[in-house]
Design a protein around this motif. Sequence first.
Motif, PDB file in Angstrom:
ATOM      1  N   THR A 129       0.840  -1.188   0.000  1.00 12.50           N
ATOM      2  CA  THR A 129       0.000   0.000   0.000  1.00 12.50           C
ATOM      3  C   THR A 129       0.878   1.242   0.000  1.00 12.50           C
ATOM      4  OG1 THR A 129      -1.867   1.068   1.090  1.00 12.50           O
ATOM      5  CG2 THR A 129      -0.196   0.108   2.512  1.00 12.50           C
ATOM      6  N   LYS A 130       0.238   2.401  -0.075  1.00 14.26           N
ATOM      7  CA  LYS A 130       0.963   3.675  -0.042  1.00 14.26           C
ATOM      8  C   LYS A 130       0.603   4.424   1.226  1.00 14.26           C
ATOM      9  CE  LYS A 130      -0.592   4.922  -4.155  1.00 14.26           C
ATOM     10  NZ  LYS A 130      -0.842   5.753  -5.334  1.00 14.26           N
ATOM     11  N   LYS A 131       1.540   5.261   1.687  1.00  8.81           N
ATOM     12  CA  LYS A 131       1.249   6.152   2.799  1.00  8.81           C
ATOM     13  C   LYS A 131       1.959   7.473   2.584  1.00  8.81           C
ATOM     14  CE  LYS A 131       4.702   5.611   6.397  1.00  8.81           C
ATOM     15  NZ  LYS A 131       4.926   5.335   7.802  1.00  8.81           N
ATOM     16  N   ASN A 132       1.421   8.508   3.195  1.00  6.10           N
ATOM     17  CA  ASN A 132       2.024   9.830   3.117  1.00  6.10           C
ATOM     18  C   ASN A 132       3.117   9.898   4.178  1.00  6.10           C
ATOM     19  OD1 ASN A 132       2.685  12.544   3.188  1.00  6.10           O
ATOM     20  ND2 ASN A 132       0.593  13.189   2.734  1.00  6.10           N
ATOM     21  N   ALA A 133       4.374   9.958   3.763  1.00  8.10           N
ATOM     22  CA  ALA A 133       5.508   9.930   4.685  1.00  8.10           C
ATOM     23  C   ALA A 133       5.630  11.209   5.491  1.00  8.10           C
ATOM     24  CB  ALA A 133       6.788   9.677   3.907  1.00  8.10           C
ATOM     25  N   ARG A 134       5.078  12.294   5.008  1.00 14.21           N
ATOM     26  CA  ARG A 134       5.187  13.570   5.724  1.00 14.21           C
ATOM     27  C   ARG A 134       4.219  13.654   6.904  1.00 14.21           C
ATOM     28  NH1 ARG A 134       5.370  17.071   0.253  1.00 14.21           N
ATOM     29  NH2 ARG A 134       7.427  16.383  -0.412  1.00 14.21           N
ATOM     30  N   THR A 135       3.021  13.108   6.741  1.00 10.70           N
ATOM     31  CA  THR A 135       2.023  13.217   7.807  1.00 10.70           C
ATOM     32  C   THR A 135       2.033  12.009   8.741  1.00 10.70           C
ATOM     33  OG1 THR A 135       0.317  12.255   6.406  1.00 10.70           O
ATOM     34  CG2 THR A 135       0.493  14.657   6.427  1.00 10.70           C
ATOM     35  N   MET A 136       2.393  10.838   8.252  1.00 11.80           N
ATOM     36  CA  MET A 136       2.441   9.623   9.073  1.00 11.80           C
ATOM     37  C   MET A 136       3.894   9.209   9.247  1.00 11.80           C
ATOM     38  SD  MET A 136      -0.667   7.188   7.858  1.00 11.80           S
ATOM     39  CE  MET A 136      -0.262   6.025   9.135  1.00 11.80           C
ATOM     40  N   THR A 137       4.543   9.713  10.270  1.00 15.44           N
ATOM     41  CA  THR A 137       5.964   9.421  10.459  1.00 15.44           C
ATOM     42  C   THR A 137       6.195   8.122  11.222  1.00 15.44           C
ATOM     43  OG1 THR A 137       5.958  10.812  12.427  1.00 15.44           O
ATOM     44  CG2 THR A 137       6.644  11.838  10.371  1.00 15.44           C
ATOM     45  N   GLU A 138       5.209   7.663  11.996  1.00 17.78           N
ATOM     46  CA  GLU A 138       5.371   6.407  12.736  1.00 17.78           C
ATOM     47  C   GLU A 138       5.013   5.214  11.845  1.00 17.78           C
ATOM     48  OE1 GLU A 138       1.266   7.760  13.018  1.00 17.78           O
ATOM     49  OE2 GLU A 138       3.103   8.767  13.628  1.00 17.78           O
ATOM     50  N   LYS A 139       5.359   4.021  12.305  1.00 19.55           N
ATOM     51  CA  LYS A 139       5.070   2.808  11.536  1.00 19.55           C
ATOM     52  C   LYS A 139       3.574   2.550  11.520  1.00 19.55           C
ATOM     53  CE  LYS A 139       9.334   0.339  11.698  1.00 19.55           C
ATOM     54  NZ  LYS A 139       9.730  -0.153  10.422  1.00 19.55           N
ATOM     55  N   MET A 140       3.086   2.145  10.368  1.00 20.38           N
ATOM     56  CA  MET A 140       1.655   1.920  10.172  1.00 20.38           C
ATOM     57  C   MET A 140       1.268   0.502  10.605  1.00 20.38           C
ATOM     58  SD  MET A 140      -0.189   2.041   6.505  1.00 20.38           S
ATOM     59  CE  MET A 140      -1.423   3.255   6.340  1.00 20.38           C
ATOM     60  N   THR A 141       0.146   0.370  11.296  1.00 22.14           N
ATOM     61  CA  THR A 141      -0.416  -0.934  11.632  1.00 22.14           C
ATOM     62  C   THR A 141      -1.888  -0.929  11.242  1.00 22.14           C
ATOM     63  OG1 THR A 141      -0.946  -0.257  13.877  1.00 22.14           O
ATOM     64  CG2 THR A 141       1.165  -1.367  13.560  1.00 22.14           C
ATOM     65  N   LYS A 142      -2.346  -2.050  10.727  1.00 18.07           N
ATOM     66  CA  LYS A 142      -3.742  -2.199  10.302  1.00 18.07           C
ATOM     67  C   LYS A 142      -4.210  -3.611  10.634  1.00 18.07           C
ATOM     68  CE  LYS A 142      -4.859   1.218   7.198  1.00 18.07           C
ATOM     69  NZ  LYS A 142      -6.035   1.977   7.254  1.00 18.07           N
ATOM     70  N   ARG A 143      -5.509  -3.736  10.898  1.00 20.90           N
ATOM     71  CA  ARG A 143      -6.124  -5.060  11.023  1.00 20.90           C
ATOM     72  C   ARG A 143      -6.699  -5.420   9.663  1.00 20.90           C
ATOM     73  NH1 ARG A 143      -7.709  -8.078  15.298  1.00 20.90           N
ATOM     74  NH2 ARG A 143      -9.732  -8.574  14.404  1.00 20.90           N
ATOM     75  N   LYS A 144      -6.148  -6.472   9.064  1.00 21.92           N
ATOM     76  CA  LYS A 144      -6.602  -6.893   7.745  1.00 21.92           C
ATOM     77  C   LYS A 144      -6.775  -8.405   7.739  1.00 21.92           C
ATOM     78  CE  LYS A 144      -5.151  -4.680   4.028  1.00 21.92           C
ATOM     79  NZ  LYS A 144      -6.298  -3.882   3.649  1.00 21.92           N
ATOM     80  N   TYR A 145      -7.381  -8.901   6.686  1.00 19.86           N
ATOM     81  CA  TYR A 145      -7.684 -10.327   6.562  1.00 19.86           C
ATOM     82  C   TYR A 145      -6.455 -11.108   6.132  1.00 19.86           C
ATOM     83  CZ  TYR A 145     -10.081 -14.592   5.164  1.00 19.86           C
ATOM     84  OH  TYR A 145     -10.477 -15.894   5.044  1.00 19.86           O
ATOM     85  N   ASP A 146      -6.162 -12.184   6.849  1.00 21.90           N
ATOM     86  CA  ASP A 146      -5.077 -13.102   6.498  1.00 21.90           C
ATOM     87  C   ASP A 146      -5.713 -14.374   5.932  1.00 21.90           C
ATOM     88  OD1 ASP A 146      -2.887 -14.805   6.320  1.00 21.90           O
ATOM     89  OD2 ASP A 146      -2.004 -14.078   8.186  1.00 21.90           O
ATOM     90  N   PRO A 147      -5.597 -14.617   4.627  1.00 20.55           N
ATOM     91  CA  PRO A 147      -6.268 -15.768   4.025  1.00 20.55           C
ATOM     92  C   PRO A 147      -5.717 -17.113   4.483  1.00 20.55           C
ATOM     93  CG  PRO A 147      -4.969 -14.599   2.386  1.00 20.55           C
ATOM     94  CD  PRO A 147      -4.934 -13.786   3.636  1.00 20.55           C
ATOM     95  N   LYS A 148      -4.483 -17.166   4.934  1.00 24.86           N
ATOM     96  CA  LYS A 148      -3.918 -18.434   5.407  1.00 24.86           C
ATOM     97  C   LYS A 148      -4.516 -18.841   6.749  1.00 24.86           C
ATOM     98  CE  LYS A 148       0.313 -18.037   2.807  1.00 24.86           C
ATOM     99  NZ  LYS A 148       1.768 -17.837   2.818  1.00 24.86           N
ATOM    100  N   LEU A 149      -4.829 -17.869   7.599  1.00 28.18           N
ATOM    101  CA  LEU A 149      -5.451 -18.145   8.892  1.00 28.18           C
ATOM    102  C   LEU A 149      -6.970 -18.041   8.842  1.00 28.18           C
ATOM    103  CD1 LEU A 149      -3.068 -16.151  11.251  1.00 28.18           C
ATOM    104  CD2 LEU A 149      -3.095 -18.603  10.844  1.00 28.18           C
ATOM    105  N   LYS A 150      -7.484 -17.439   7.765  1.00 29.15           N
ATOM    106  CA  LYS A 150      -8.921 -17.226   7.566  1.00 29.15           C
ATOM    107  C   LYS A 150      -9.538 -16.373   8.677  1.00 29.15           C
ATOM    108  CE  LYS A 150      -9.463 -21.375   4.895  1.00 29.15           C
ATOM    109  NZ  LYS A 150      -9.922 -22.750   4.870  1.00 29.15           N
TER     110      LYS A 150
END
Length: 55
Positions: free
Chosen positions: A23-44
């Motif tokens: 994915t893309k992120k704006n490096a100027r406004t989001m300086t910390e590491k990005m975390t998201k809850r997303k679907y993992d198809p291997k774990l379902k």
Amino acid sequence: MAKAATIKIRLVSEEGTGTFYVTKKNARTMTEKMTKRKYDPKLKKHVVFKEAKIK
């Protein structure tokens, strides 16, 4: 020339399955590491994905 504001990042599963999203992120406004809850198809199920560099 100016540096681009958006950079491509890789979101890697915290569960260690090797699943990732790109994915893309704006490096100027989001300086910390990005975390998201997303679907993992291997774990379902939804898990936390954390930012890593694209190799």
